[in-house]
Write an enzyme that holds these catalytic residues in place. Structure first.
Site, mmCIF file in Angstrom:
data_model
loop_
_atom_site.group_PDB
_atom_site.id
_atom_site.type_symbol
_atom_site.label_atom_id
_atom_site.label_comp_id
_atom_site.label_asym_id
_atom_site.label_seq_id
_atom_site.Cartn_x
_atom_site.Cartn_y
_atom_site.Cartn_z
ATOM 1 N N ILE A 10 10.943 23.441 25.476
ATOM 2 C CA ILE A 10 11.782 23.700 26.690
ATOM 3 C C ILE A 10 13.226 23.071 26.643
ATOM 4 O O ILE A 10 14.155 23.610 27.237
ATOM 5 C CB ILE A 10 10.807 23.270 27.819
ATOM 6 N N GLY A 12 14.957 22.722 24.005
ATOM 7 C CA GLY A 12 15.948 23.277 23.101
ATOM 8 C C GLY A 12 16.626 24.481 23.596
ATOM 9 O O GLY A 12 16.849 24.835 24.788
ATOM 10 N N ASP A 61 3.427 16.606 22.520
ATOM 11 C CA ASP A 61 4.049 16.920 20.968
ATOM 12 C C ASP A 61 3.315 17.991 20.328
ATOM 13 O O ASP A 61 1.843 18.039 20.483
ATOM 14 C CB ASP A 61 4.000 15.605 20.221
ATOM 15 N N ALA A 85 9.657 23.755 17.608
ATOM 16 C CA ALA A 85 9.630 23.536 16.213
ATOM 17 C C ALA A 85 10.555 22.670 15.539
ATOM 18 O O ALA A 85 11.414 22.254 16.283
ATOM 19 C CB ALA A 85 10.049 25.183 15.719
ATOM 20 N N GLN A 86 10.587 22.055 14.345
ATOM 21 C CA GLN A 86 11.356 21.632 13.669
ATOM 22 C C GLN A 86 12.105 23.012 13.149
ATOM 23 O O GLN A 86 11.870 23.811 12.127
ATOM 24 C CB GLN A 86 11.007 20.795 12.275
ATOM 25 N N SER A 87 13.350 23.106 13.887
ATOM 26 C CA SER A 87 13.912 24.486 13.471
ATOM 27 C C SER A 87 15.098 24.876 12.743
ATOM 28 O O SER A 87 15.839 25.775 12.459
ATOM 29 C CB SER A 87 14.300 25.046 15.099
ATOM 30 N N SER A 128 10.254 34.289 12.989
ATOM 31 C CA SER A 128 11.768 34.225 12.683
ATOM 32 C C SER A 128 12.170 34.991 11.628
ATOM 33 O O SER A 128 11.298 35.199 10.530
ATOM 34 C CB SER A 128 12.055 32.508 12.150
ATOM 35 N N GLU A 130 13.846 34.552 9.207
ATOM 36 C CA GLU A 130 14.029 33.793 7.870
ATOM 37 C C GLU A 130 12.672 34.046 6.958
ATOM 38 O O GLU A 130 12.939 33.673 5.893
ATOM 39 C CB GLU A 130 14.112 32.232 8.244
ATOM 40 N N TYR A 152 10.983 25.709 5.904
ATOM 41 C CA TYR A 152 11.181 26.287 7.283
ATOM 42 C C TYR A 152 10.336 27.653 7.335
ATOM 43 O O TYR A 152 9.469 27.822 7.882
ATOM 44 C CB TYR A 152 12.247 26.069 7.517
ATOM 45 N N HIS A 182 19.861 33.814 16.892
ATOM 46 C CA HIS A 182 20.869 33.967 18.202
ATOM 47 C C HIS A 182 21.257 32.636 18.785
ATOM 48 O O HIS A 182 20.645 31.515 18.434
ATOM 49 C CB HIS A 182 19.601 34.377 19.279
HETATM 50 P P1 NDP Z 1 16.085 24.376 19.073
HETATM 51 O O1 NDP Z 1 15.919 23.411 17.772
HETATM 52 O O2 NDP Z 1 17.295 24.430 19.910
HETATM 53 O O3 NDP Z 1 14.544 23.826 20.036
HETATM 54 C C1 NDP Z 1 13.411 23.112 19.333
HETATM 55 C C2 NDP Z 1 12.696 22.614 20.468
HETATM 56 O O4 NDP Z 1 11.443 22.099 19.816
HETATM 57 C C3 NDP Z 1 13.226 21.368 21.363
HETATM 58 O O5 NDP Z 1 13.058 21.656 22.562
HETATM 59 C C4 NDP Z 1 12.577 20.177 20.564
HETATM 60 O O6 NDP Z 1 12.499 19.089 21.271
HETATM 61 C C5 NDP Z 1 11.275 20.856 20.556
HETATM 62 N N1 NDP Z 1 10.343 20.198 19.335
HETATM 63 C C6 NDP Z 1 10.777 19.683 18.104
HETATM 64 N N2 NDP Z 1 9.545 19.289 17.403
HETATM 65 C C7 NDP Z 1 8.490 19.136 18.320
HETATM 66 C C8 NDP Z 1 7.267 18.436 18.491
HETATM 67 N N3 NDP Z 1 6.861 17.777 17.327
HETATM 68 N N4 NDP Z 1 6.693 18.403 19.501
HETATM 69 C C9 NDP Z 1 7.227 19.152 20.860
HETATM 70 N N5 NDP Z 1 8.311 19.627 20.691
HETATM 71 C C10 NDP Z 1 9.092 19.565 19.569
HETATM 72 O O7 NDP Z 1 15.569 25.684 18.692
HETATM 73 P P2 NDP Z 1 15.690 27.129 19.274
HETATM 74 O O8 NDP Z 1 15.797 26.986 20.928
HETATM 75 O O9 NDP Z 1 17.150 27.685 18.776
HETATM 76 O O10 NDP Z 1 14.547 28.108 18.815
HETATM 77 C C11 NDP Z 1 13.426 28.080 19.668
HETATM 78 C C12 NDP Z 1 12.414 28.599 18.577
HETATM 79 O O11 NDP Z 1 12.599 29.765 17.985
HETATM 80 C C13 NDP Z 1 12.091 27.569 17.306
HETATM 81 O O12 NDP Z 1 10.625 27.943 17.149
HETATM 82 C C14 NDP Z 1 12.737 28.165 16.328
HETATM 83 O O13 NDP Z 1 12.566 28.098 15.096
HETATM 84 C C15 NDP Z 1 12.694 29.843 16.630
HETATM 85 N N6 NDP Z 1 13.696 30.602 16.376
HETATM 86 C C16 NDP Z 1 14.995 30.441 16.462
HETATM 87 C C17 NDP Z 1 16.025 31.203 16.114
HETATM 88 C C18 NDP Z 1 17.425 31.116 16.620
HETATM 89 O O14 NDP Z 1 18.318 31.862 15.967
HETATM 90 N N7 NDP Z 1 17.757 30.074 17.456
HETATM 91 C C19 NDP Z 1 15.768 32.471 15.361
HETATM 92 C C20 NDP Z 1 14.115 32.727 15.154
HETATM 93 C C21 NDP Z 1 13.284 31.770 15.520
HETATM 94 P P3 NDP Z 1 13.817 17.922 21.568
HETATM 95 O O15 NDP Z 1 14.782 18.690 22.223
HETATM 96 O O16 NDP Z 1 12.958 16.841 21.712
HETATM 97 O O17 NDP Z 1 14.248 17.968 19.917
HETATM 98 P P1 GDP Z 2 19.855 29.752 9.550
HETATM 99 O O1 GDP Z 2 20.042 31.225 9.281
HETATM 100 O O2 GDP Z 2 18.586 29.561 10.360
HETATM 101 O O3 GDP Z 2 19.673 29.064 8.361
HETATM 102 O O4 GDP Z 2 21.254 29.486 10.336
HETATM 103 P P2 GDP Z 2 22.306 28.378 10.203
HETATM 104 O O5 GDP Z 2 23.255 28.802 11.126
HETATM 105 O O6 GDP Z 2 21.930 27.018 9.654
HETATM 106 O O7 GDP Z 2 23.023 29.023 8.698
HETATM 107 C C1 GDP Z 2 23.561 30.428 8.637
HETATM 108 C C2 GDP Z 2 24.014 30.509 7.480
HETATM 109 O O8 GDP Z 2 25.185 29.779 7.265
HETATM 110 C C3 GDP Z 2 23.055 30.101 6.104
HETATM 111 O O9 GDP Z 2 23.429 30.944 5.070
HETATM 112 C C4 GDP Z 2 24.009 28.683 5.698
HETATM 113 O O10 GDP Z 2 24.005 28.709 4.323
HETATM 114 C C5 GDP Z 2 25.502 29.393 6.116
HETATM 115 N N1 GDP Z 2 26.381 28.335 6.227
HETATM 116 C C6 GDP Z 2 27.487 28.094 5.366
HETATM 117 N N2 GDP Z 2 27.852 26.715 5.785
HETATM 118 C C7 GDP Z 2 27.091 26.179 6.712
HETATM 119 C C8 GDP Z 2 27.014 24.677 7.317
HETATM 120 O O11 GDP Z 2 28.148 23.979 7.130
HETATM 121 N N3 GDP Z 2 25.931 24.663 8.183
HETATM 122 C C9 GDP Z 2 25.322 25.392 8.315
HETATM 123 N N4 GDP Z 2 24.092 25.355 9.116
HETATM 124 N N5 GDP Z 2 25.151 26.688 7.652
HETATM 125 C C10 GDP Z 2 26.101 27.001 6.810
#
Ligand code: NDP
Ligand code: GDP
Length: 328
Positions: A10, A12, A61, A85-87, A128, A130, A152, A182
């Site tokens: 929440i 994130g 967690d 997630a570890q995202s 994802s 990915e 990941y 996104h």
């Molecule tokens: P963020 O990295 O912004 O947020 C991740 C969230 O997960 C944070 O609230 C973080 O908490 C929490 N978290 C991490 N580890 C744990 C844990 N061990 N226990 C409980 N909570 C944890 O990600 P996004 O909001 O961008 O993405 C949301 C989800 O969608 C993720 O699963 C991501 O992998 C997936 N996703 C995202 C995409 C994108 O482009 N954004 C694309 C496709 C999938 P804290 O604030 O404490 O770090």
């Molecule tokens: P991802 O698609 O979830 O890996 O999202 P990111 O935003 O981390 O990366 C998107 C793309 O940008 C990947 O192909 C990366 O290799 C490329 N990229 C190039 N330079 C950078 C950088 O400095 N930081 C990150 N995060 N990505 C980079």
């Protein structure tokens, strides 16, 4: 009676926008928050959207099944959104086991908590694009074979299939949203769009001189988080659980995304952009391009915000933040 939603992740980017969206729909919103020594800053995104005081937070967690079970039993949610997630892809090579424990096994923990504590709830898994990695088809849809290219993505693939498996094994209402990248002003600063808008804003304000990036030939299908959280909610409103791709259907290079940001700031990109090998990855996802026709047809979903509008919004937000709090 208001519907109750439980959101992991929440704090994130997506968790914050989803909370805002669900509150506007009249939901009672609960979230799992992990313990931190920096109490008071974890909810900065919720505060930015003005919803921090309207959500109920529960210590927990994703790696700790008992905390999830307790929370599910206490909240008795109608809908569970598993966003935690570890995202960050790049970190997943440096922390592969943590990534597996949280991003993969954590999904089973959440599904088990629901199966035992609230089996009638509806479940959303944040899968994802990915997972497509080394793409097997020029446009990726729900039927495109997966080929993950990072720890990941491997972990997300497990999360996707365990969600499908719990649906098929236990009849749970569990759906997997395969979301393409996104972004938003609330994107983590390590992701490339936000790194670009924040650094370009800093250069504009005289707080930085250069932007160091890795592979700028990579292409992504970028949408706006605000649009995408609506897709998540729409999936859970369907009578039957299913899997959906959520994407814009437009792919852009990192280079062209940068050009938008520099142009909006009125800066010459060639004077500031430096290619730094430190930001190249051990294995790359060269291009992603999503086919979201199923979501558009079945859910009536479509993206509203294009890349240029989004990058400008992100840059303006970063300019405002850095004027208030300059980079030290
Ligand atoms: P963020 O990295 O912004 O947020 C991740 C969230 O997960 C944070 O609230 C973080 O908490 C929490 N978290 C991490 N580890 C744990 C844990 N061990 N226990 C409980 N909570 C944890 O990600 P996004 O909001 O961008 O993405 C949301 C989800 O969608 C993720 O699963 C991501 O992998 C997936 N996703 C995202 C995409 C994108 O482009 N954004 C694309 C496709 C999938 P804290 O604030 O404490 O770090
Ligand atoms: P991802 O698609 O979830 O890996 O999202 P990111 O935003 O981390 O990366 C998107 C793309 O940008 C990947 O192909 C990366 O290799 C490329 N990229 C190039 N330079 C950078 C950088 O400095 N930081 C990150 N995060 N990505 C980079």
């Amino acid at each position: 009676m208001a519907k109750r939603a439980l959101v992991t992740g929440i704090t994130g980017q997506d968790g914050a926008y989803l909370s805002q969206f669900l509150l506007e729909k009249g939901y009672e919103v609960h979230g799992v928050i992990r313990r931190s020594s920096h109490r008071g800053v974890e909810d900065h995104r919720l505060r930015w959207l003005g919803v921090a005081d309207r959500v109920h937070l529960h210590d927990g967690d994703l790696a700790d099944l008992s905390s999830l079970l307790r929370t599910v039993k206490d909240v008795q949610p109608d809908e569970i959104y598993n966003l935690a997630a570890q995202s960050f892809v790049a970190s997943s090579w440096r922390q592969p086991l943590l990534t597996a424990n949280v991003t993969a096994i954590g999904v089973t923990n959440m599904l088990e908590a629901m199966r035992i504590g609230a089996p009638g709830a509806r479940f959303y898994q944040a899968s994802s694009s990915e997972m497509y990695g080394l793409i097997q088809e020029p446009m990726q849809s729900e039927t495109t074979p997966f080929y993950p290219r990072s720890p990941y993505a491997v972990a997300k693939l497990y999360g996707h299939w365990i969600t499908v498996n719990y649906r098929e094994s236990f009849g749970l209402h569990a759906s997997s949203g395969i979301l393409f990248n996104h972004e938003s002003p609330l994107r983590g600063v390590e992701f490339v769009t936000r790194k670009v808008t924040r650094t370009v804003a800093a250069i504009k304000l005289g707080q930085a001189q250069e932007l160091r990036l890795g592979n700028i030939d990579a292409k992504r299908d970028w949408g706006h988080a605000r649009d995408y959280v609506e897709g998540m909610w729409r999936m859970l409103q369907q009578e039957k659980p299913d899997d959906y791709v959520v994407a814009t259907g437009v792919t852009t290079t990192v280079r062209d995304m940068c050009k938008i940001a520099f142009a909006h700031a009125g800066l010459d990109m060639d004077k500031h952009l430096i290619i730094d090998p430190a930001f190249f990855r051990p294995a790359e996802v060269d291009v992603l391009l999503g086919d979201s026709s199923k979501a558009r047809k079945a859910l009536g979903w479509k993206p509203e915000i294009d890349l240029e509008t989004m990058i400008k919004e992100m840059l303006d937000a970063d300019l405002e933040r850095l004027r208030r709090e300059p980079l030290s």
